[in-house]
Structure formats: structure tokens, C-alpha cells
Design a protein around this motif. Structure first.
Motif, PDB file in Angstrom:
ATOM      1  N   ARG A  18      -5.434  46.170  10.712  1.00  0.00           N
ATOM      2  CA  ARG A  18      -4.444  45.324  10.032  1.00  0.00           C
ATOM      3  C   ARG A  18      -3.040  45.862  10.283  1.00  0.00           C
ATOM      4  NH1 ARG A  18      -3.126  41.733   6.031  1.00  0.00           N
ATOM      5  NH2 ARG A  18      -1.491  42.398   4.635  1.00  0.00           N
ATOM      6  N   GLU A  26       4.082  34.075   1.515  1.00  0.00           N
ATOM      7  CA  GLU A  26       2.638  34.317   1.674  1.00  0.00           C
ATOM      8  C   GLU A  26       2.364  35.813   1.862  1.00  0.00           C
ATOM      9  OE1 GLU A  26      -0.038  32.035   3.892  1.00  0.00           O
ATOM     10  OE2 GLU A  26       1.237  30.244   3.960  1.00  0.00           O
ATOM     11  N   ARG A  74      -7.282  33.562   2.205  1.00  0.00           N
ATOM     12  CA  ARG A  74      -6.694  34.674   2.973  1.00  0.00           C
ATOM     13  C   ARG A  74      -6.437  35.870   2.054  1.00  0.00           C
ATOM     14  NH1 ARG A  74      -4.249  30.240   5.457  1.00  0.00           N
ATOM     15  NH2 ARG A  74      -2.277  30.366   4.346  1.00  0.00           N
ATOM     16  N   VAL A  75      -6.000  35.585   0.831  1.00  0.00           N
ATOM     17  CA  VAL A  75      -5.780  36.680  -0.118  1.00  0.00           C
ATOM     18  C   VAL A  75      -7.111  37.376  -0.426  1.00  0.00           C
ATOM     19  CG1 VAL A  75      -5.190  37.240  -2.497  1.00  0.00           C
ATOM     20  CG2 VAL A  75      -3.696  35.743  -1.181  1.00  0.00           C
ATOM     21  N   LEU A  76      -8.143  36.575  -0.677  1.00  0.00           N
ATOM     22  CA  LEU A  76      -9.452  37.160  -0.995  1.00  0.00           C
ATOM     23  C   LEU A  76      -9.941  38.039   0.157  1.00  0.00           C
ATOM     24  CD1 LEU A  76     -11.195  34.131  -2.739  1.00  0.00           C
ATOM     25  CD2 LEU A  76     -10.464  36.265  -3.810  1.00  0.00           C
ATOM     26  N   HIS A  90       3.084  36.041  12.962  1.00  0.00           N
ATOM     27  CA  HIS A  90       2.872  36.527  11.611  1.00  0.00           C
ATOM     28  C   HIS A  90       1.375  36.670  11.378  1.00  0.00           C
ATOM     29  CE1 HIS A  90       6.313  36.924   9.014  1.00  0.00           C
ATOM     30  NE2 HIS A  90       5.445  37.073   8.019  1.00  0.00           N
ATOM     31  N   ARG A 132      -1.795  36.518   9.316  1.00  0.00           N
ATOM     32  CA  ARG A 132      -2.209  35.871   8.071  1.00  0.00           C
ATOM     33  C   ARG A 132      -3.440  36.529   7.474  1.00  0.00           C
ATOM     34  NH1 ARG A 132       0.996  35.171   6.317  1.00  0.00           N
ATOM     35  NH2 ARG A 132       2.801  33.983   6.851  1.00  0.00           N
ATOM     36  N   ALA A 133      -4.347  36.999   8.302  1.00  0.00           N
ATOM     37  CA  ALA A 133      -5.553  37.660   7.802  1.00  0.00           C
ATOM     38  C   ALA A 133      -6.193  38.446   8.937  1.00  0.00           C
ATOM     39  CB  ALA A 133      -6.542  36.626   7.265  1.00  0.00           C
ATOM     40  N   ASP A 176     -11.695  38.507  -8.117  1.00  0.00           N
ATOM     41  CA  ASP A 176     -11.601  37.337  -7.237  1.00  0.00           C
ATOM     42  C   ASP A 176     -11.247  36.083  -8.045  1.00  0.00           C
ATOM     43  OD1 ASP A 176     -12.266  38.997  -5.201  1.00  0.00           O
ATOM     44  OD2 ASP A 176     -14.257  38.156  -4.822  1.00  0.00           O
ATOM     45  N   TRP A 199      -1.318  41.064  -4.365  1.00  0.00           N
ATOM     46  CA  TRP A 199      -2.711  41.141  -4.823  1.00  0.00           C
ATOM     47  C   TRP A 199      -3.373  42.450  -4.403  1.00  0.00           C
ATOM     48  CZ3 TRP A 199      -4.493  38.853  -8.772  1.00  0.00           C
ATOM     49  CH2 TRP A 199      -4.140  37.544  -9.091  1.00  0.00           C
ATOM     50  N   ILE A 200      -3.014  42.929  -3.208  1.00  0.00           N
ATOM     51  CA  ILE A 200      -3.563  44.232  -2.786  1.00  0.00           C
ATOM     52  C   ILE A 200      -3.032  45.331  -3.714  1.00  0.00           C
ATOM     53  CG2 ILE A 200      -3.500  45.963  -0.934  1.00  0.00           C
ATOM     54  CD1 ILE A 200      -3.646  43.600   1.057  1.00  0.00           C
ATOM     55  N   THR A 229      -3.135  32.647  -7.902  1.00  0.00           N
ATOM     56  CA  THR A 229      -2.397  32.718  -6.634  1.00  0.00           C
ATOM     57  C   THR A 229      -1.318  31.635  -6.533  1.00  0.00           C
ATOM     58  OG1 THR A 229      -4.120  33.874  -5.404  1.00  0.00           O
ATOM     59  CG2 THR A 229      -2.666  32.480  -4.127  1.00  0.00           C
ATOM     60  N   TRP A 268      -4.883  45.122  -7.019  1.00  0.00           N
ATOM     61  CA  TRP A 268      -6.220  45.726  -6.955  1.00  0.00           C
ATOM     62  C   TRP A 268      -6.123  47.250  -7.038  1.00  0.00           C
ATOM     63  CZ3 TRP A 268     -11.155  44.973  -7.633  1.00  0.00           C
ATOM     64  CH2 TRP A 268     -12.043  45.946  -7.158  1.00  0.00           C
ATOM     65  N   ARG A 269      -5.178  47.801  -6.275  1.00  0.00           N
ATOM     66  CA  ARG A 269      -5.045  49.264  -6.247  1.00  0.00           C
ATOM     67  C   ARG A 269      -4.522  49.811  -7.580  1.00  0.00           C
ATOM     68  NH1 ARG A 269      -2.825  49.309  -0.052  1.00  0.00           N
ATOM     69  NH2 ARG A 269      -4.847  49.640   0.913  1.00  0.00           N
ATOM     70  N   GLN A 292       0.069  38.262  -0.608  1.00  0.00           N
ATOM     71  CA  GLN A 292      -1.026  39.137  -0.154  1.00  0.00           C
ATOM     72  C   GLN A 292      -0.765  40.586  -0.556  1.00  0.00           C
ATOM     73  OE1 GLN A 292      -2.908  38.982   3.547  1.00  0.00           O
ATOM     74  NE2 GLN A 292      -2.798  36.773   3.793  1.00  0.00           N
ATOM     75  N   VAL A 300      -9.655  45.924   1.367  1.00  0.00           N
ATOM     76  CA  VAL A 300      -9.260  47.232   0.814  1.00  0.00           C
ATOM     77  C   VAL A 300     -10.191  47.663  -0.315  1.00  0.00           C
ATOM     78  CG1 VAL A 300      -6.836  46.883   1.379  1.00  0.00           C
ATOM     79  CG2 VAL A 300      -7.651  46.221  -0.886  1.00  0.00           C
ATOM     80  N   ALA A 349      -8.078  39.577   2.334  1.00  0.00           N
ATOM     81  CA  ALA A 349      -7.240  40.782   2.392  1.00  0.00           C
ATOM     82  C   ALA A 349      -7.656  41.781   1.319  1.00  0.00           C
ATOM     83  CB  ALA A 349      -5.767  40.400   2.220  1.00  0.00           C
ATOM     84  N   VAL A 350      -7.926  41.273   0.117  1.00  0.00           N
ATOM     85  CA  VAL A 350      -8.307  42.166  -0.984  1.00  0.00           C
ATOM     86  C   VAL A 350      -9.660  42.803  -0.691  1.00  0.00           C
ATOM     87  CG1 VAL A 350      -8.950  42.270  -3.418  1.00  0.00           C
ATOM     88  CG2 VAL A 350      -6.925  40.976  -2.723  1.00  0.00           C
ATOM     89  N   ARG A 351     -10.591  42.007  -0.175  1.00  0.00           N
ATOM     90  CA  ARG A 351     -11.915  42.565   0.135  1.00  0.00           C
ATOM     91  C   ARG A 351     -11.811  43.637   1.211  1.00  0.00           C
ATOM     92  NH1 ARG A 351     -14.385  36.602  -0.227  1.00  0.00           N
ATOM     93  NH2 ARG A 351     -14.655  36.567  -2.483  1.00  0.00           N
ATOM     94  N   PRO A 401       0.006  26.856  -0.335  1.00  0.00           N
ATOM     95  CA  PRO A 401      -0.381  26.583   1.063  1.00  0.00           C
ATOM     96  C   PRO A 401      -1.901  26.548   1.212  1.00  0.00           C
ATOM     97  CG  PRO A 401       1.305  28.281   0.962  1.00  0.00           C
ATOM     98  CD  PRO A 401       0.873  28.040  -0.457  1.00  0.00           C
ATOM     99  N   LEU A 437      -4.470  29.744   1.438  1.00  0.00           N
ATOM    100  CA  LEU A 437      -3.845  31.005   1.000  1.00  0.00           C
ATOM    101  C   LEU A 437      -4.798  31.814   0.113  1.00  0.00           C
ATOM    102  CD1 LEU A 437      -1.503  32.975   0.775  1.00  0.00           C
ATOM    103  CD2 LEU A 437      -0.564  31.587  -1.079  1.00  0.00           C
ATOM    104  N   VAL A 438      -5.470  31.138  -0.810  1.00  0.00           N
ATOM    105  CA  VAL A 438      -6.381  31.867  -1.705  1.00  0.00           C
ATOM    106  C   VAL A 438      -7.452  32.588  -0.892  1.00  0.00           C
ATOM    107  CG1 VAL A 438      -8.135  31.602  -3.499  1.00  0.00           C
ATOM    108  CG2 VAL A 438      -5.970  30.360  -3.688  1.00  0.00           C
ATOM    109  N   TYR A 443       2.452  32.570  -5.768  1.00  0.00           N
ATOM    110  CA  TYR A 443       3.146  32.037  -4.587  1.00  0.00           C
ATOM    111  C   TYR A 443       4.459  31.368  -4.997  1.00  0.00           C
ATOM    112  CZ  TYR A 443       4.278  29.140  -0.582  1.00  0.00           C
ATOM    113  OH  TYR A 443       4.944  28.534   0.462  1.00  0.00           O
ATOM    114  N   VAL A 483      -7.702  36.014  -8.794  1.00  0.00           N
ATOM    115  CA  VAL A 483      -6.969  35.595  -7.592  1.00  0.00           C
ATOM    116  C   VAL A 483      -6.973  34.065  -7.486  1.00  0.00           C
ATOM    117  CG1 VAL A 483      -6.993  35.615  -5.063  1.00  0.00           C
ATOM    118  CG2 VAL A 483      -7.378  37.738  -6.320  1.00  0.00           C
TER     119      VAL A 483
END
Lengths: 172, 176
Positions: A103, B45, A65-67, A116, A118-119, B20, B52-53, B27, B56-57, B49, A73, A69-71, A59, A62-63, B31, B23
Motif C-alpha cells: 500500500r 476519500e 474501499r474503506v472496509l 490516486h 483507492r484500495a 465494520d 477509519w484506519i 462513512t 481502528w488503531r 480512509q 490493517v 483498507a481497514v481489514r 461516492p 467508498l464504504v 465523507y 463504518v
């Protein structure tokens, strides 16, 4: 499952199709009962093979949004605390703590509204929430309801006022 | 080009940029697996997410005993299974379209339809059957690789996969 007249079962033929029953190969090649059933199984199995090579597009966004989300935490040495208005002055709260609470609050509230998350991100002390909706949910109204509910919820959870922006990015 | 192995090792040492890059590279695959296991693009999706979290943890506990791909498959399938445990029972199969015939000028459209029919059928299986089926039959992993992802012996995997294939064939037969 009842066996074929030759004594073998459909389960045996499925194992044969998957390449897990080499001992059956000679029998299957010569058996009319197996051949009849195998033709149908092969058609279904070929659909699975076809699915394996059908591309699944990632999608858009998506990459990213993942980045994000990871940043959210990840510990950041340069992460400045979020300055928030509070009665009688300003309060500093670690950005990670704010983001984690935001979040979770957004996810908790969005589900009830048919949205939903997304970020989420905290930028310049303001909360940005990206959401999607499923058609035919009243997406715009729901997004506004989420903003109001989040504002109320964050006051309760953090004890502070935070400017909240909810962005509707897609309707599925 | 830096390998995923090197990136993962750097990420374990705290290199966020290396993570990163992992990722960005993986990804799409994460997916694809998530979608095939949970059967819904929006939920997939979320799973990616969460995965990946979790990855990382989990970095501080990564000892390098598994290849990066194996480790990531494990992370995403665990996230997908956790997601399925949290959600309500899935959509029934009755509304699924019949198998399209192969070939013809609209081959790619039909191929997508076929994939849709198969994906819907997979989504009706027990979660414990979906994961090995997706990894082996759709992702093309070896038995040994799938067994490593799932943390089970190969003979147990073979038995589980056989039941999954038989169940899938029966589901696909119902759609005719």
C-alpha cells in the motif's frame, strides 16, 4: 474594518446573524444603516444555510474501499501468510506485512504518475491495486507504468516477486 | 437496532464486525465532513480512509468518555487537518462562479451551485477556521459539541468561529 455611521461594525452584524449577539437585536431592527448592510449579509448567510441542507452523496464503492483498507490493517487469526517465489524456493511473508508495504509503495509511486490509489488487497498471493486518475492524465499508460514500477519496487523492498495487477476504476 | 455506542464498545473489545457496521453507518457523514474541510472529492476519500484506519488503531485508547459521533468527528477532522498540512496551498478563488439566484424551476441545480460556491469559499479559509465552521454551521453541532470535538473551551471556540464567519462572508463578497 470601518464602522457604520451608527457606530456598529459589519463584524457585529455577522455575530447578530449567527445568533451570537442578542443585545443587538433591538438596535438592528430600528437602524437604517444596519438594515442596508444586513440585507446583503443575509443573502450571503442564506447561501451558507442552503449549503448545510444540500445533500452530499457518498461516492459509490467508498464504504467497500474503506472496509478493505481497514481489514488490511486488522490482525486476522486466519490470515494465511503470502507464499512468494524467491530464488531457490518459496518464502512465507505475513499478509499484513506484505499489504502494508504494498500500500505504501503504491501510494508513493502513484502520485508521481498522476494516479490516486483507492484500495489495495493481496489475494491468492497477488497484489490488486485500484486506482483513479484525473483527466487529462494519460490514465491507461500511467496505470501500466505503475504496475511496472510497483513490480520493481516490491522486489527491492520485499526482496520477492509478487504478481501485480493495477485496475483503473475511474477518471475524474 | 444496536446503537453506535454498543457497536463502538464491541469494537473496543476486538469485534471487527461491529467496527465494520460503524463504518457502514458513518462513512457518509465522515465523507461529507472531509469534503467540506478539504474541498476536493478525491482528497476527501483519502481522508475518510485514513480516518477509519486511525479510528481502528485508536480503539484500544477509547475510554468511552465521548459519544461515538463526537469521537468520529474528531477522528475525521484530525485526518483532514493532517491531510491539509501535508499538501500544498489550495486553488485560488478567482475562477469560482458568481452566486446563483435562488428559486426557479432549476432550484435543485442552483442549490448545488450555491453549495459549490460556499464550499470553494470555505476551502480558502485557514484550516483552523474551516473545521469549527463546518461542524457548527454545516453539520449543525452545538457549541459544546464542537468544543468537545476540538478539545478547546467554548469561549475560545466562539471567538474562533466569529473570525471564521467574518472571513467567510468576506470571501463570499469577493465573488459578487
Amino acid at each position: 474594518m470601518s464602522p457604520l455611521p451608527c457606530g456598529h461594525s459589519v463584524d457585529d452584524l455577522v455575530a447578530h446573524l449567527a445568533g451570537d449577539a442578542p443585545e443587538l437585536a433591538a438596535h438592528v431592527a430600528a437602524c437604517p444603516h444596519c438594515a442596508a448592510r444586513l440585507a446583503e449579509l443575509e443573502r450571503r448567510w442564506s447561501a451558507v444555510r442552503e449549503t448545510a441542507v444540500t445533500p452530499v452523496p457518498t461516492p459509490p464503492g467508498l464504504v467497500e474501499r474503506v472496509l478493505a483498507a481497514v481489514r488490511g490493517v486488522r490482525p486476522r487469526p486466519a490470515g494465511a501468510p503470502v507464499e512468494v517465489d524467491r530464488e531457490g524456493g518459496r518464502t512465507s511473508v505475513a499478509e499484513r506485512a506484505v499489504l502494508a508495504v504494498c500500500r505504501q509503495a503504491a501510494v508513493d509511486l502513484a502520485g508521481d504518475l498522476g494516479l490516486h490509489v483507492r484500495a489495495t488487497a493481496v489475494e491468492d498471493g497477488e497484489l490488486q491495486v485500484l486506482v483513479t486518475a484525473r483527466y487529462p492524465a494519460p490514465a491507461v499508460v500511467a496505470a501500466d507504468d505503475l504496475r511496472t514500477a510497483l513490480d520493481r519496487e516490491l522486489r527491492a523492498r520485499l526482496g520477492v516477486a509478487l504478481v501485480v495487477h493495477v485496475h483503473l476504476i475511474d477518471v475524474h | 437496532m444496536t446503537s453506535d455506542q454498543q457497536l463502538l464498545a464491541a469494537a473496543v473489545r476486538g469485534d471487527g464486525a461491529a467496527f465494520d457496521e460503524l463504518v457502514r453507518r458513518n462513512t457518509g457523514r465522515m465523507y461529507r465532513v472531509a469534503l467540506r474541510v478539504v474541498g476536493d472529492p478525491v482528497e476527501a476519500e483519502d481522508v475518510v480512509q485514513d480516518a477509519w484506519i486511525s479510528a481502528w488503531r485508536a480503539l484500544p485508547r477509547f475510554r468511552g468518555e465521548a459519544a461515538p459521533a463526537t469521537w468520529l468527528y474528531r477522528v475525521v477532522t484530525n485526518a483532514a487537518l493532517a491531510h491539509l498540512r501535508r499538501k500544498k496551498p489550495t486553488v485560488p478563488l478567482e475562477a469560482a462562479p458568481e452566486f446563483p439566484a435562488p428559486g426557479g424551476p432549476e432550484a435543485s441545480v442552483l442549490r448545488d451551485e450555491t453549495a459549490d460556491v460556499v464550499s470553494r469559499a470555505i476551502a480558502t479559509l485557514e484550516p483552523s477556521q474551516r473545521v469549527p465552521l463546518v461542524l457548527r454551521e454545516l453539520e449543525g453541532l452545538s457549541y459544546e459539541e464542537v468544543a468537545q470535538v476540538l478539545g478547546i473551551p467554548v469561549p475560545a471556540l466562539r471567538a474562533r468561529l466569529h473570525r471564521a464567519r467574518v472571513a467567510l462572508m468576506a470571501k463570499l463578497a469577493e465573488q459578487r
